[in-house]
Design an enzyme around this catalytic site. Structure first.
Site, PDB file in Angstrom:
ATOM      1  N   PRO A 116       0.817  -1.217   0.000  1.00  0.00           N
ATOM      2  CA  PRO A 116       0.000   0.000   0.000  1.00  0.00           C
ATOM      3  C   PRO A 116       0.852   1.268   0.000  1.00  0.00           C
ATOM      4  CG  PRO A 116      -0.967  -1.615   1.454  1.00  0.00           C
ATOM      5  CD  PRO A 116       0.357  -2.182   1.020  1.00  0.00           C
ATOM      6  N   TYR A 117       1.959   1.270   0.748  1.00  0.00           N
ATOM      7  CA  TYR A 117       2.843   2.440   0.733  1.00  0.00           C
ATOM      8  C   TYR A 117       3.305   2.755  -0.687  1.00  0.00           C
ATOM      9  CZ  TYR A 117       7.295   4.836   0.575  1.00  0.00           C
ATOM     10  OH  TYR A 117       8.325   5.684   0.213  1.00  0.00           O
ATOM     11  N   ALA A 118       3.842   1.739  -1.370  1.00  0.00           N
ATOM     12  CA  ALA A 118       4.350   1.957  -2.725  1.00  0.00           C
ATOM     13  C   ALA A 118       3.227   2.362  -3.667  1.00  0.00           C
ATOM     14  CB  ALA A 118       5.044   0.693  -3.231  1.00  0.00           C
ATOM     15  N   THR A 153       0.600   4.084  -2.899  1.00  0.00           N
ATOM     16  CA  THR A 153       0.246   5.494  -2.684  1.00  0.00           C
ATOM     17  C   THR A 153       1.209   6.406  -3.427  1.00  0.00           C
ATOM     18  OG1 THR A 153       1.553   5.760  -0.623  1.00  0.00           O
ATOM     19  CG2 THR A 153      -0.736   5.026  -0.399  1.00  0.00           C
TER      20      THR A 153
END
Length: 335
Positions: free
Chosen positions: A140-142, A144
Site C-alpha cells: 500500500p505504501y508503494a 500510494t
C-alpha cells in the site's frame, strides 16, 4: 531564494533543509510533527500543521511571497505499517497530498519537487531499473506513491504547475555535521535494525532468504541521505533548465541511487567492517509487503541535475552510527 519544505522536520526533509541553508537557500518548513521532530526545526522558519490545512498553507505563502518552489516530503513511509493500515496511508499520502497540491497551485507556486520512491518499480531479472522500467508497486505504501505520481502528472499537464518526481532508492546515513538524522525510535529498515540488534545483543534477522538474488537476501541501492539532499539543491537550481515554463514538458521523473546493488547479507558484512566486529544474524521469513528490491540504472540525474553520488555504503553506515551515538542528546526518544 526561499523554498517550502513540506515534511521538513523528518529525516530526509530536515537534511534537505540543512543542505538548503548550506547553499544559501532559505527553507520554510511545514510539518505536523507526527513523525518529524521539533528539534530539527531549530533556527529555521517553521509552521506546525497539516499539509491539508488550506488556511495554514495560505498563511505560509502570504508571509513568504518569495517562495519559488515546494519540496514535498510529507508522507508515511513504513511498508509493514501500510499493510496493516492502508486507509491511513491513502488518506495521508494521497488525499492530503492532492489537497496540498491544490493549495500550492492556488497560491501561484509553479514548481514542485516530489519525494517519490523506487519501491514503485517492478524489477527485471537483474534487479536494475531505469525511469522507463515497468511499475509494479507491491505494498500500500508503494501504491500510494505511484498513485500520487499519476495525479501529479495529470494535474501538471494543465500547465498550472511543473513537477519533478525524484524517486529515491534506500536512504541511509545522516547529515555529516550531525544536525539531524533518523529520528524514529525503532527503525524498520535493515541498517536501523542492525544497529538495534547490536545495542540489544539480539541477532539481526535477515528477513527473506529465498529471493532470486545472488545470495538469497533482498537487494537494495543504499544512497546516502546527504547525496539525496544535494540532488534536491541541484533540482532547485536547474529546475527551469530541464522544465522551462515556456516548454511543452511539465513533468519529469528522475531516479536517485548509486547504481550499485547491495544485498542484505553484503550490507551486514559492510556493517561488520565499519563497526569492527561481526554482527550475529539469523534467517527469518519475509515481512508483509516486502519485495526482492532493485537498484538504480540511470544517467538521467547526471544529465539533468549534474548530480552523482559521492558517498559510499560504508560512509552511510559510519554516519548513521555516529548519529545514533549522539541522537539522544539531540532528541528525546521518550516523546
Amino acid at each position: 531564494m526561499k523554498v517550502l519544505i513540506a515534511g521538513g522536520a523528518g529525516f530526509i526533509g530536515s537534511t534537505i533543509a540543512s543542505a538548503c541553508l548550506d547553499s544559501g537557500i532559505e527553507p520554510v518548513v511545514l510539518d505536523n510533527l507526527v513523525t518529524g521532530r521539533r528539534e530539527f526545526t531549530a533556527g529555521r522558519t517553521f509552521y506546525e500543521g497539516d499539509i491539508a490545512d488550506g488556511a495554514l498553507v495560505d498563511r505560509v505563502f502570504a508571509e513568504h511571497p518569495e517562495i519559488e518552489a515546494v519540496i514535498d516530503c510529507a508522507a508515511l513511509i513504513v511498508v509493514p505499517e501500510s499493510v496493516a493500515q492502508p486507509l491511513r496511508y491513502y488518506t495521508e499520502n494521497v488525499a492530503k497530498g492532492i489537497a496540498f497540491l491544490g493549495h500550492v497551485v492556488r497560491n501561484g507556486c509553479r514548481r514542485l519537487i516530489f519525494s517519490s520512491s523506487a519501491s514503485i518499480y517492478g524489477a527485471g531479472e537483474d534487479f536494475a531499473v531505469d525511469e522507463g522500467a515497468p511499475l509494479a508497486p507491491l505494498s500500500p505504501y508503494a501504491r500510494t506513491k505511484a498513485l500520487f505520481e499519476t495525479a501529479l502528472e495529470d494535474i501538471s499537464s494543465t500547465g498550472d504547475i511543473r513537477v519533478v518526481s525524484l524517486r529515491y532508492f534506500n536512504p541511509i546515513g545522516a547529515d555529516p555535521e550531525l544536525r539531524t538524522g533518523l529520528q524514529v525510535r525503532r527503525p524498520s529498515h535493515a541498517l536501523g535494525k542492525m544497529i538495534e540488534a547490536r545495542e540489544s545483543g539480539e541477532p539481526f534477522a535477515v528477513t527473506g532468504t529465498d529471493w532470486p538474488t545472488r545470495d538469497g537476501s533482498g537487494i537494495r541501492d543504499y544512497v546516502h541521505v546527504w547525496d539525496l539532499a544535494r540532488a534536491h539543491i541541484q533540482a532547485i537550481r536547474r529546475f527551469d533548465t530541464f522544465l522551462p515554463a515556456s516548454g511543452p514538458a511539465t513533468y519529469e521523473v528522475i531516479n536517485l541511487g548509486t547504481g550499485t546493488g547491495t544485498t542484505v547479507r553484503e550490507l551486514l558484512d559492510a556493517f561488520a567492517n565499519v563497526a569492527g566486529a561481526p554482527l550475529p544474524a539469523v534467517e527469518a521469513g519475509r515481512r508483509p509487503g516486502d519485495s526482492a528490491g532493485a537498484f538504480c540504472r540511470s544517467k538521467r540525474a547526471e544529465e539533468l541535475l549534474d548530480w552523482r553520488p559521492e558517498r559510499s555504503v560504508e560512509d552511510g553506515i559510519r554516519d548513521t552510527l555516529a548519529w545514533f551515538a549522539r541522537r539522544e542528546s539531540v532528541i528525546d526518544l521518550a516523546d
